[in-house]
Each structure stands twice: as structure tokens, then as C-alpha cells.
Design a protein around this motif. Structure first.
Motif, PDB file in Angstrom:
ATOM      1  N   UNK A 137       0.827  -1.207   0.000  1.00 41.09           N
ATOM      2  CA  UNK A 137       0.000   0.000   0.000  1.00 41.09           C
ATOM      3  C   UNK A 137       0.861   1.257   0.000  1.00 41.09           C
ATOM      4  N   UNK A 138       1.849   1.317   0.905  1.00 41.66           N
ATOM      5  CA  UNK A 138       2.613   2.556   1.069  1.00 41.66           C
ATOM      6  C   UNK A 138       3.659   2.754  -0.023  1.00 41.66           C
ATOM      7  N   UNK A 139       4.119   1.685  -0.641  1.00 43.41           N
ATOM      8  CA  UNK A 139       5.048   1.850  -1.756  1.00 43.41           C
ATOM      9  C   UNK A 139       4.434   2.676  -2.881  1.00 43.41           C
ATOM     10  N   UNK A 140       3.124   2.489  -3.109  1.00 45.13           N
ATOM     11  CA  UNK A 140       2.466   3.170  -4.219  1.00 45.13           C
ATOM     12  C   UNK A 140       1.645   4.384  -3.796  1.00 45.13           C
ATOM     13  N   UNK A 141       1.600   4.686  -2.489  1.00 44.44           N
ATOM     14  CA  UNK A 141       0.718   5.757  -2.024  1.00 44.44           C
ATOM     15  C   UNK A 141       1.071   7.100  -2.652  1.00 44.44           C
ATOM     16  N   UNK A 142       2.349   7.401  -2.794  1.00 46.77           N
ATOM     17  CA  UNK A 142       2.756   8.657  -3.436  1.00 46.77           C
ATOM     18  C   UNK A 142       3.127   8.446  -4.899  1.00 46.77           C
ATOM     19  N   UNK A 143       3.363   7.209  -5.298  1.00 50.47           N
ATOM     20  CA  UNK A 143       3.769   6.919  -6.673  1.00 50.47           C
ATOM     21  C   UNK A 143       2.595   7.066  -7.642  1.00 50.47           C
ATOM     22  N   UNK A 144       1.428   6.550  -7.271  1.00 49.33           N
ATOM     23  CA  UNK A 144       0.281   6.594  -8.173  1.00 49.33           C
ATOM     24  C   UNK A 144      -0.154   8.043  -8.459  1.00 49.33           C
ATOM     25  N   UNK A 145      -0.260   8.926  -7.466  1.00 46.85           N
ATOM     26  CA  UNK A 145      -0.573  10.325  -7.798  1.00 46.85           C
ATOM     27  C   UNK A 145       0.468  10.956  -8.733  1.00 46.85           C
ATOM     28  N   UNK A 146       1.735  10.609  -8.516  1.00 47.53           N
ATOM     29  CA  UNK A 146       2.770  11.148  -9.399  1.00 47.53           C
ATOM     30  C   UNK A 146       2.589  10.622 -10.821  1.00 47.53           C
ATOM     31  N   UNK A 147       2.227   9.354 -10.954  1.00 49.06           N
ATOM     32  CA  UNK A 147       1.983   8.782 -12.279  1.00 49.06           C
ATOM     33  C   UNK A 147       0.787   9.471 -12.945  1.00 49.06           C
ATOM     34  N   UNK A 148      -0.286   9.685 -12.176  1.00 48.30           N
ATOM     35  CA  UNK A 148      -1.464  10.372 -12.726  1.00 48.30           C
ATOM     36  C   UNK A 148      -1.113  11.795 -13.150  1.00 48.30           C
ATOM     37  N   UNK A 149      -0.228  12.434 -12.404  1.00 48.91           N
ATOM     38  CA  UNK A 149       0.192  13.798 -12.731  1.00 48.91           C
ATOM     39  C   UNK A 149       1.012  13.834 -14.016  1.00 48.91           C
ATOM     40  N   UNK A 150       1.736  12.737 -14.301  1.00 49.64           N
ATOM     41  CA  UNK A 150       2.666  12.725 -15.427  1.00 49.64           C
ATOM     42  C   UNK A 150       2.027  12.341 -16.756  1.00 49.64           C
ATOM     43  N   UNK A 151       0.868  11.689 -16.726  1.00 50.76           N
ATOM     44  CA  UNK A 151       0.263  11.230 -17.975  1.00 50.76           C
ATOM     45  C   UNK A 151      -0.305  12.421 -18.744  1.00 50.76           C
ATOM     46  N   UNK A 152      -0.479  12.286 -20.058  1.00 52.00           N
ATOM     47  CA  UNK A 152      -1.070  13.385 -20.840  1.00 52.00           C
ATOM     48  C   UNK A 152      -2.429  13.806 -20.283  1.00 52.00           C
ATOM     49  N   UNK A 153      -2.581  15.090 -20.062  1.00 52.55           N
ATOM     50  CA  UNK A 153      -3.822  15.593 -19.486  1.00 52.55           C
ATOM     51  C   UNK A 153      -3.857  15.534 -17.979  1.00 52.55           C
ATOM     52  N   UNK A 154      -2.762  15.058 -17.370  1.00 53.95           N
ATOM     53  CA  UNK A 154      -2.718  14.975 -15.916  1.00 53.95           C
ATOM     54  C   UNK A 154      -2.456  16.335 -15.288  1.00 53.95           C
ATOM     55  N   UNK A 155      -2.406  16.371 -13.970  1.00 56.26           N
ATOM     56  CA  UNK A 155      -2.177  17.611 -13.248  1.00 56.26           C
ATOM     57  C   UNK A 155      -2.443  17.401 -11.781  1.00 56.26           C
ATOM     58  N   UNK A 156      -2.382  18.474 -11.003  1.00 53.86           N
ATOM     59  CA  UNK A 156      -2.581  18.366  -9.561  1.00 53.86           C
ATOM     60  C   UNK A 156      -3.974  17.847  -9.229  1.00 53.86           C
ATOM     61  N   UNK A 157      -4.975  18.272 -10.004  1.00 52.27           N
ATOM     62  CA  UNK A 157      -6.327  17.811  -9.737  1.00 52.27           C
ATOM     63  C   UNK A 157      -6.462  16.314  -9.974  1.00 52.27           C
ATOM     64  N   UNK A 158      -5.761  15.784 -10.981  1.00 51.42           N
ATOM     65  CA  UNK A 158      -5.811  14.351 -11.261  1.00 51.42           C
ATOM     66  C   UNK A 158      -5.089  13.560 -10.170  1.00 51.42           C
ATOM     67  N   UNK A 159      -3.987  14.115  -9.665  1.00 55.01           N
ATOM     68  CA  UNK A 159      -3.267  13.462  -8.580  1.00 55.01           C
ATOM     69  C   UNK A 159      -4.154  13.357  -7.338  1.00 55.01           C
ATOM     70  N   UNK A 160      -4.871  14.435  -7.041  1.00 53.85           N
ATOM     71  CA  UNK A 160      -5.789  14.386  -5.899  1.00 53.85           C
ATOM     72  C   UNK A 160      -6.941  13.437  -6.125  1.00 53.85           C
TER      73      UNK A 160
END
Length: 411
Positions: A37-60
Motif C-alpha cells: 500500500x505505502x510503496x504506491x501511495x505517493x507513486x500513483x498520484x505522481x503517475x497520474x500527474x505525469x500522464x497526458x492531461x494529468x495535473x494536480x487535480x488528477x493526482x488528488x
């Protein structure tokens, strides 16, 4: 009163053994679920932020989906456990937590990423509730505080290591490899599940989670713990924003100190609860939590920030241990799943409400005053905590009197 000597001497003096083979197997599943759980807790928001169309709102959005599914799963879990047993539900939870991580990076669609988070949130919830009930059934009642604290340490260490390690791995190896590692950790721990008890932990009349929340014996400690969890959500979310720029090292130190101190104090409080009872720890833990948040209000003073989160961490750890120990002691084995669900809902909901509410207040008052108001709000929970302690003392007196009357009748 229990002896304060080490566990080996306790066993020799007739105390039941704490660490058994089933509990060791439970450690494997605790570490597996927490690390994944904790390995990906900050990784998944960062991945969502990095994809095309991503951003802070997508990370949240992805973090919100994860926590929403977790709370929903915690509410569902007691009902499911009553039908399939805690062992089956724990295995299913590990599967749902691990398998979706394998395919997270298969698509850059936000719908796909959110869907993976929803499934993983359900899986994590099942591991928390079913695993918590199994843990309570594996620990001797007279050593429950120490045993629950030990499980807390087993879950806390992976969180301390997993959060920074996940971010580091994603930076140096990419998102795909770290997702695979998180998946394999959860899936690999399933091998320990068959060695755990089956349905016997869930035997007996069911205890509904909403009925439990309405009862004073469980509702009061749940409310107190939820209030302290509000503080935890605020510290994790807003401390990096509240501290003046240029003090990133202070923020990093504080975010490490808080969970580290909480883990240590949870262990210490658990051992003390076995010797003197858990009820007397709730108010001190709550007051320390509020005092720590009040000190953190001095956001311009680096030493105060670190000291404040340390005091808060100590109070939070004490409250974690005391409330959970009390709640398990107040139900039969058939209610362990409900207690686990209720306590974890208080944890997750408290953190979420704290983050959202504090953000709104800080926008009006600024961070220092928002911390002060939070501390004052937390102190209002002294009322249910004090009332619970008073009620517990009355029940203890009644129990002793009943025992005395029974003993006289037998003479």
C-alpha cells in the motif's frame, strides 16, 4: 497486575505466549499489505500527474478514489466476513491489493488509473478489517495491548520505509518496476493465509457496524480516536505548505519524526495497558495530541515544528493503542471484525475530514491560527473520553462487587 519482565520470563511464570506460529504468519500478511500500500501511495498520484492531461487535480483524484474505496470496503467487510470468514476475506484483500498494481501502467487513461485505485482501496480495506479481527483472536486477552502494539509496529515500519522508497524507485527505475514490486509483495504474502484460523474467529452473533457506532462503549473511543486522526491528516497534508520556504529539511525531519514517535509510543502504551488498563491512557493521549498541534502553530520556528509533531506523534500513538485495546476488550470474538472496521473507518475518515476541513479554515485564517483552532477542537473530545473513563470505573466497581457477592455465596 502483569509482570514487567521480558516475554520469555512471562511465559516461564505462567503467562500465555504472545508470539505463536499463527501470529508470525499474521506478521507476514501485515507487512505484505502495508508495504504494498505505502510503496504506491505517493507513486500513483505522481503517475497520474505525469500522464497526458494529468495535473494536480488528477493526482488528488486518484488519492481520493483510493481512500473512498477504502472506507467503503471497511463498511462492507464485517458483513462479508460473517459469510466467508476472516481468512478468506484477508486472502481476497491481498489479491485485490496486489493484482491491479501489475496492470496500473498498462494504460494512461485516468479512468483506468482511478479504477485500479478503487479496486486496491477495497483490497486494502479487507486486509485491515479481516486481518485486525484475526489478530485479536490470536492474542491472549491478558496481553492484548502489547500484541496489538506489536502488530502496529509491524504495519508502521513498512509505512516509514515504503513512502520514501516508492518515490525513489519510481524516480530511478520508472513507474512500471515499482508497481510490479508492490504487487509481488502483496501477492507473495498470500502464502501465509492458509496457516491462519478459518471461520472460528467470526463465529457467534454478528455485531453491526452502525449499531456498534451508536453504542457508548464503542462509540466514545471511536469518536476520540477519529479526532486525533484529524490531526494526523492535517500534519501529513499541510505541514509542507505551512512551513516557510527554505525549510524543506525541517519538513522532511518532522514527517519522519511523527510516525516514528507514534510507533514507539504505541508500543509503550500497549505494554502499559496490559499492566494497568487502557482506559486511563485515552485522556493523556488526547491532550498530548492537541498540545502537539498547538506547538506546530509556531510554523516560523523550526525547532517548535519538530517538537510539536513529536509530541503529537506520542499522543497519537498512545490514543491508537488505548482506544483499539479498549474496543476489543468490550466485545466478544464475533465482534472483532466490527471493531476493526469501526476503528479503521475512524482513522481514514478522520484523516480525510481533517485535510479537507483544515484547508478551508486555513484559507480564511492562515496556517498558524488554523493549527490553534484545530488543537482547541481536538480538546472537545476530552468530554467523551472523560465520560468513558468514568463509566468504565463504575463498571469495574460493579464487577468487583458482584464477584465479592458470588464468592460469599459460595463459602
Amino acid at each position: 497486575m502483569a509482570s514487567s519482565v521480558d516475554p520469555e520470563h512471562r511465559v516461564a511464570e505462567g503467562q500465555p505466549r504472545l508470539v505463536t506460529r499463527p501470529l508470525l504468519l499474521r506478521f507476514v500478511t501485515v507487512i505484505g499489505s502495508s508495504a504494498s500500500f505505502y510503496l504506491l501511495l505517493s507513486v500513483v498520484p505522481a503517475y497520474a500527474h505525469s500522464v497526458p492531461g494529468g495535473g494536480s487535480d488528477k493526482a488528488g483524484l486518484v488519492t481520493g478514489a483510493l481512500m473512498l474505496a477504502t472506507v467503503a470496503g471497511e463498511l462492507m467487510a464485517p458483513w462479508l466476513a460473517a459469510r466467508c470468514g476472516h481468512r478468506v476475506l484477508l486472502g481476497a484483500g491481498l489479491l485485490l491489493l496486489g493484482a491491479p498494481a501489475l496492470v496500473l501502467t498498462a494504460s494512461q487513461s485516468m479512468g483506468w488509473i482511478v479504477g485500479v485505485c478503487l479496486v486496491r482501496g477495497l483490497g486494502f480495506a479487507f486486509t485491515l478489517v479481516a486481518g485486525g479481527a484475526l489478530t485479536a483472536s490470536l492474542i491472549p486477552p491478558e496481553r492484548r495491548g502489547e500484541g496489538l502494539a506489536l502488530i502496529g509496529v509491524m504495519a508502521g515500519v513498512p509505512s516509514l520505509v515504503g513512502l520514501p522508497l516508492g518515490a525513489w524507485l519510481a524516480l530511478h527505475t520508472g513507474y512500471g518496476p515499482v508497481c510490479v514490486v508492490a504487487a509481488l509483495i502483496a501477492l507473495g504474502s498470500i502464502v501465509a493465509v492458509p496457516g491462519l484460523p478459518g471461520r472460528e474467529a467470526a463465529a457467534g452473533p454478528p455485531l453491526g457496524i452502525f449499531a456498534a457506532a451508536r453504542s457508548g462503549t464503542l462509540g466514545r473511543p471511536t469518536a476520540v480516536f477519529a479526532v486525533t486522526a484529524v490531526g494526523a491528516g492535517i500534519v501529513v497534508t499541510f505541514l509542507p505548505l505551512a512551513v516557510a520556504p527554505g525549510h524543506s529539511g525541517i519538513v522532511a525531519a518532522a514527517l519522519f519524526v511523527q510516525p516514528a514517535v507514534a510507533t514507539a509510543s504505541r508500543w509503550s502504551a500497549g505494554r502499559r495497558a496490559d499492566r494497568r488498563g487502557a482506559a486511563g491512557l485515552v485522556v493523556p493521549g488526547l491532550v498530548a495530541s492537541a498540545a502537539g498541534i498547538l506547538v506546530v502553530a509556531l510554523t516560523a520556528v523550526p525547532v517548535a515544528v519538530v517538537a510539536g509533531v513529536a509530541v503529537f506523534g506520542a499522543g497519537f500513538g498512545i490514543t491508537q493503542s488505548a482506544t483499539l485495546t479498549l474496543m476489543y476488550a468490550r466485545v466478544p470474538a464475533s465482534g472483532y471484525g466490527t471493531v476493526s472496521a469501526l476503528w479503521n473507518v475512524a482513522y481514514d475518515a478522520g484523516m480525510g475530514i481533517g485535510a479537507v476541513g483544515f484547508g478551508a479554515v486555513a484559507g480564511l485564517t492562515g496556517y498558524p491560527w488554523a493549527f490553534v483552532l484545530t488543537a482547541l477542537m481536538m480538546l472537545t473530545a476530552v468530554v467523551p473520553a472523560w465520560w468513558d473513563r468514568k463509566t468504565t470505573r463504575k463498571q469495574d466497581v460493579t464487577t468487583r462487587e458482584d464477584r465479592a457477592v458470588t464468592a460469599e455465596g459460595q463459602q
